[in-house]
Design a protein around this motif. Structure first.
Motif, mmCIF file in Angstrom:
data_model
loop_
_atom_site.group_PDB
_atom_site.id
_atom_site.type_symbol
_atom_site.label_atom_id
_atom_site.label_comp_id
_atom_site.label_asym_id
_atom_site.label_seq_id
_atom_site.Cartn_x
_atom_site.Cartn_y
_atom_site.Cartn_z
ATOM 1 N N ARG A 1 0.808 -1.122 0.019
ATOM 2 C CA ARG A 1 -0.152 0.064 0.004
ATOM 3 C C ARG A 1 0.861 1.053 0.075
ATOM 4 N NH1 ARG A 1 -5.344 -1.027 -1.242
ATOM 5 N NH2 ARG A 1 -5.869 -2.922 -0.147
ATOM 6 N N ASP A 2 0.496 2.287 -0.985
ATOM 7 C CA ASP A 2 1.293 3.470 -0.940
ATOM 8 C C ASP A 2 0.890 4.416 0.187
ATOM 9 O OD1 ASP A 2 -0.896 4.837 -2.003
ATOM 10 O OD2 ASP A 2 -0.207 4.935 -4.035
ATOM 11 N N GLU A 3 1.368 5.669 0.230
ATOM 12 C CA GLU A 3 0.947 6.525 1.435
ATOM 13 C C GLU A 3 -0.608 6.967 1.185
ATOM 14 O OE1 GLU A 3 2.972 9.149 -1.553
ATOM 15 O OE2 GLU A 3 3.138 6.914 -0.851
ATOM 16 N N ILE B 1 0.030 -1.483 -4.955
ATOM 17 C CA ILE B 1 1.053 -1.688 -6.038
ATOM 18 C C ILE B 1 1.470 -3.283 -5.820
ATOM 19 C CG2 ILE B 1 1.877 0.527 -6.500
ATOM 20 C CD1 ILE B 1 3.817 0.396 -4.453
ATOM 21 N N VAL B 2 1.739 -3.650 -7.167
ATOM 22 C CA VAL B 2 1.769 -5.297 -7.366
ATOM 23 C C VAL B 2 3.200 -5.654 -8.028
ATOM 24 C CG1 VAL B 2 0.798 -7.270 -8.139
ATOM 25 C CG2 VAL B 2 -0.668 -5.566 -6.989
ATOM 26 N N ALA B 3 3.739 -6.625 -7.528
ATOM 27 C CA ALA B 3 4.780 -7.266 -8.154
ATOM 28 C C ALA B 3 4.575 -8.604 -8.453
ATOM 29 C CB ALA B 3 6.107 -6.896 -7.437
ATOM 30 N N GLU B 4 4.754 -9.511 -9.438
ATOM 31 C CA GLU B 4 4.412 -10.865 -9.478
ATOM 32 C C GLU B 4 5.644 -11.537 -10.177
ATOM 33 O OE1 GLU B 4 1.226 -12.209 -8.848
ATOM 34 O OE2 GLU B 4 0.405 -11.972 -10.684
ATOM 35 N N LEU B 5 6.181 -12.401 -9.650
ATOM 36 C CA LEU B 5 7.237 -13.294 -10.345
ATOM 37 C C LEU B 5 6.603 -14.012 -11.393
ATOM 38 C CD1 LEU B 5 10.083 -14.515 -10.173
ATOM 39 C CD2 LEU B 5 9.084 -16.269 -8.334
ATOM 40 N N GLY C 1 0.053 0.304 -9.689
ATOM 41 C CA GLY C 1 1.031 0.137 -10.477
ATOM 42 C C GLY C 1 1.265 -1.401 -10.158
ATOM 43 N N MET C 2 1.870 -2.026 -11.512
ATOM 44 C CA MET C 2 2.101 -3.432 -11.272
ATOM 45 C C MET C 2 3.251 -3.747 -12.404
ATOM 46 S SD MET C 2 -0.173 -6.574 -12.655
ATOM 47 C CE MET C 2 0.078 -8.253 -12.506
ATOM 48 N N VAL C 3 4.330 -4.645 -11.734
ATOM 49 C CA VAL C 3 5.414 -5.208 -12.552
ATOM 50 C C VAL C 3 5.393 -6.493 -12.640
ATOM 51 C CG1 VAL C 3 6.852 -3.066 -12.532
ATOM 52 C CG2 VAL C 3 7.296 -4.779 -10.518
ATOM 53 N N ARG C 4 6.016 -7.319 -13.616
ATOM 54 C CA ARG C 4 6.442 -8.551 -13.757
ATOM 55 C C ARG C 4 8.123 -8.896 -13.511
ATOM 56 N NH1 ARG C 4 1.615 -11.619 -14.412
ATOM 57 N NH2 ARG C 4 3.152 -13.406 -14.766
ATOM 58 N N ILE D 1 7.557 1.689 -9.465
ATOM 59 C CA ILE D 1 6.152 1.558 -9.277
ATOM 60 C C ILE D 1 5.943 2.192 -7.711
ATOM 61 C CG2 ILE D 1 5.401 -0.020 -11.026
ATOM 62 C CD1 ILE D 1 5.459 -2.161 -8.500
ATOM 63 N N GLY D 2 7.104 2.438 -7.355
ATOM 64 C CA GLY D 2 6.955 3.052 -6.065
ATOM 65 C C GLY D 2 6.665 2.359 -4.687
ATOM 66 N N VAL D 3 7.601 1.276 -4.777
ATOM 67 C CA VAL D 3 7.236 0.296 -3.525
ATOM 68 C C VAL D 3 8.223 0.979 -2.557
ATOM 69 C CG1 VAL D 3 8.177 -1.946 -2.737
ATOM 70 C CG2 VAL D 3 7.384 -1.775 -5.023
#
Length: 317
Positions: A241-243, A248-252, A289-292, A311-313
């Motif tokens: 969760r951002d501020e 925001i999400v990251a997927e392997l 935001g999302m990255v793989r 993505i601002g993690v």
């Protein structure tokens, strides 16, 4: 190719027992070596052989376990430890750690390592029999891996133990506190963030990299409701969760789903790819935001760090 009935029978029996074959005399060793030079056999490990077509059907983990089981037969006095014992228990699935053989020694004098064999001085001579192999007891095995491996690798072993509910986190902590050995603090540090909520060793390793790079502890397997169908819930590997409360999400990248036919949707690769793209599109409609990223990127770190920063993690304090 000349046939050797006795050797063929030995090979058949070895395959039934998930073993390699080895020479029990100078003559038989020369026969095996000659067959390997002709291409009839494959040298799986110095002195250990298998049929090439049989070996090709095995994945890297099962090849390693074939070697370990065979060495256990050849050297019944050996007690396997560390990442080798962890592989036997099924809590080390990292093939990067399946090139060496780790065995315990109680000899206080310096023992020279040789070939692919590494010796580890462990005073405790207790062991368990697992799949025909003498291995250090599970708590000792996990403790040794946690204190000697890198933080991400240690976390991956601990996560596997918790995921499979073999031991609880409290039990592991008590064992780590009581077992003798240096780097106890390192083992306890690897245990601290473990939850057992990662789905596999790759995710656990990636989590370890994220924490070492001082990113905040993510939410694991966070549910996300499909914006077009409330009955469909997706679970993402890592989320923060951002501020402002945005997700925001990251997927392997789970590339095995595109290689293992048993994981194909309706047995069809095309449907599997389409379903995965649709899943990602629906998730992107909900999150900020999302990255793989690939496991290789987690290993090499720099690209994973750049993606998470993009993505601002949030970083941990």
């Amino acid at each position: 190719m000349r046939r050797n009935k006795d050797l063929d029978q030995r090979l058949d029996e070895a395959q039934r027992q998930r073993l390699c074959v080895w020479g029990e005399s100078d003559t038989s060793r020369r026969v095996l070596l000659r067959r390997a030079k002709l291409g009839d056999l494959l040298c799986a490990y110095p002195g250990l052989y298998a049929r090439p077509d049989y070996w090709a059907q095995l994945d890297a983990r099962n090849r390693y376990l074939h070697v370990v089981r065979s060495l256990a037969r050849l050297h019944p006095q050996w007690i396997f430890c560390g990442m080798t014992a962890a592989a036997v228990y099924g809590i080390n699935t990292a093939t990067r750690h399946m090139d060496l053989i780790h065995i315990r020694t109680i000899d206080n004098r310096h023992v020279h390592d040789y070939g692919k064999v590494r010796h580890h001085h462990i005073r405790d001579d207790r062991f368990e029999m697992v799949d025909g192999v003498r291995v250090t007891p599970l708590p000792r095995t996990v403790f040794d891996c946690a204190r000697k491996q890198s933080f991400p690798d240690a976390l991956a072993v601990i996560e596997a133990v918790l995921r499979e509910r073999v031991m609880s986190k409290d039990e592991l902590e008590r064992c780590f506190e009581s077992l003798p050995g240096w780097n106890k603090d390192v083992a306890l540090r690897a245990l601290a963030p473990a939850t057992g909520d990662t789905e596999n060793g790759g995710e656990a390793y990636a989590l370890g990299v994220m924490l070492e790079e001082r990113f905040a502890m993510p939410l694991l397997q966070e549910p996300i409701v499909d914006p077009y169908n409330a009955c469909t819930v997706y679970r993402v590997d890592f989320a923060w969760r951002d501020e402002h409360g945005g997700l925001i999400v990251a997927e392997l990248d789970g590339r095995v789903k595109y290689k293992d036919r048993s994981m194909f949707r309706n047995g069809n690769l095309s449907e599997t790819i389409i379903a995965e793209k649709e899943r990602e599109e629906r998730i992107r409609l909900v999150v900020k935001g999302m990255v793989r990223f690939s496991f290789r990127e987690a290993l090499e770190r720099a690209q994973l760090v750049r993606k998470l920063e993009s993505i601002g993690v949030p970083r941990s304090m």
